[in-house]
Design an enzyme around this catalytic site. Sequence first.
Site, PDB file in Angstrom:
ATOM      1  N   HIS A 170       0.853  -1.187   0.000  1.00 15.40           N
ATOM      2  CA  HIS A 170       0.000   0.000   0.000  1.00 15.40           C
ATOM      3  C   HIS A 170       0.889   1.237   0.000  1.00 15.40           C
ATOM      4  O   HIS A 170       2.011   1.214   0.532  1.00 15.40           O
ATOM      5  CB  HIS A 170      -0.881   0.029   1.244  1.00 15.40           C
ATOM      6  N   GLU A 204       0.854   3.865   1.783  1.00 12.40           N
ATOM      7  CA  GLU A 204       1.274   4.292   3.120  1.00 12.40           C
ATOM      8  C   GLU A 204       2.461   3.473   3.631  1.00 12.40           C
ATOM      9  O   GLU A 204       3.421   4.027   4.179  1.00 12.40           O
ATOM     10  CB  GLU A 204       0.122   4.136   4.134  1.00 12.40           C
ATOM     11  N   CYS A 248      -6.393   1.819   5.760  1.00 16.14           N
ATOM     12  CA  CYS A 248      -7.023   0.576   6.189  1.00 16.14           C
ATOM     13  C   CYS A 248      -6.444   0.157   7.545  1.00 16.14           C
ATOM     14  O   CYS A 248      -5.514   0.790   8.052  1.00 16.14           O
ATOM     15  CB  CYS A 248      -6.757  -0.504   5.135  1.00 16.14           C
ATOM     16  N   CYS A 302      -2.556  -0.309   7.491  1.00 19.28           N
ATOM     17  CA  CYS A 302      -1.815   0.951   7.384  1.00 19.28           C
ATOM     18  C   CYS A 302      -1.970   1.804   8.641  1.00 19.28           C
ATOM     19  O   CYS A 302      -1.011   2.422   9.100  1.00 19.28           O
ATOM     20  CB  CYS A 302      -2.246   1.708   6.140  1.00 19.28           C
TER      21      CYS A 302
END
Length: 158
Positions: free
Chosen positions: A60, A62, A90, A93
């Site tokens: 991801h 992040e 999410c 993260c």
Amino acid sequence: MHPTAGGVPDDDALMALALEEAAAAVDHGDVPVGAVAVRDGTVLAARHNERERRADPTAHAEILALADAAAVLGTWRLDGVTLVVTLEPCPMCAGALVAARVGRLVYGAADPKAGACGSLYNLCADPRLNHEVPITAGVRESDAAGQLAAFFAGRRGG
């Protein structure tokens, strides 16, 4: 590290960078989410989703930006770092933000299906955890949401 021009950028300017980064994800079939890590007006990292590119469920924006920022700073403790991301993080993260002791989170669009920074959960503000991350939500929200909506409309064929 990349110093920003004209002094310390505001949340809107940083979100513009995150939106540019998110657009690059589409080139390799990833959901357009971008993240920028900054401290003291210096951009430490700018990344986008790479799950499809890497075949890695943890890639991801992040997570990648946090890893890059830690490498630049030479420490996993990212206190004083602001992470600016186009979509609400999410649970994975958000947990990484807490674990890294990030100083602040700024996000654009809320994620009612997976958001863990206010929508479904708020891991960043859970006093039972060892760190809380202040959150600023809704920065350039319509731009971020529009970018995601366009991507998914294209996937559905219109």
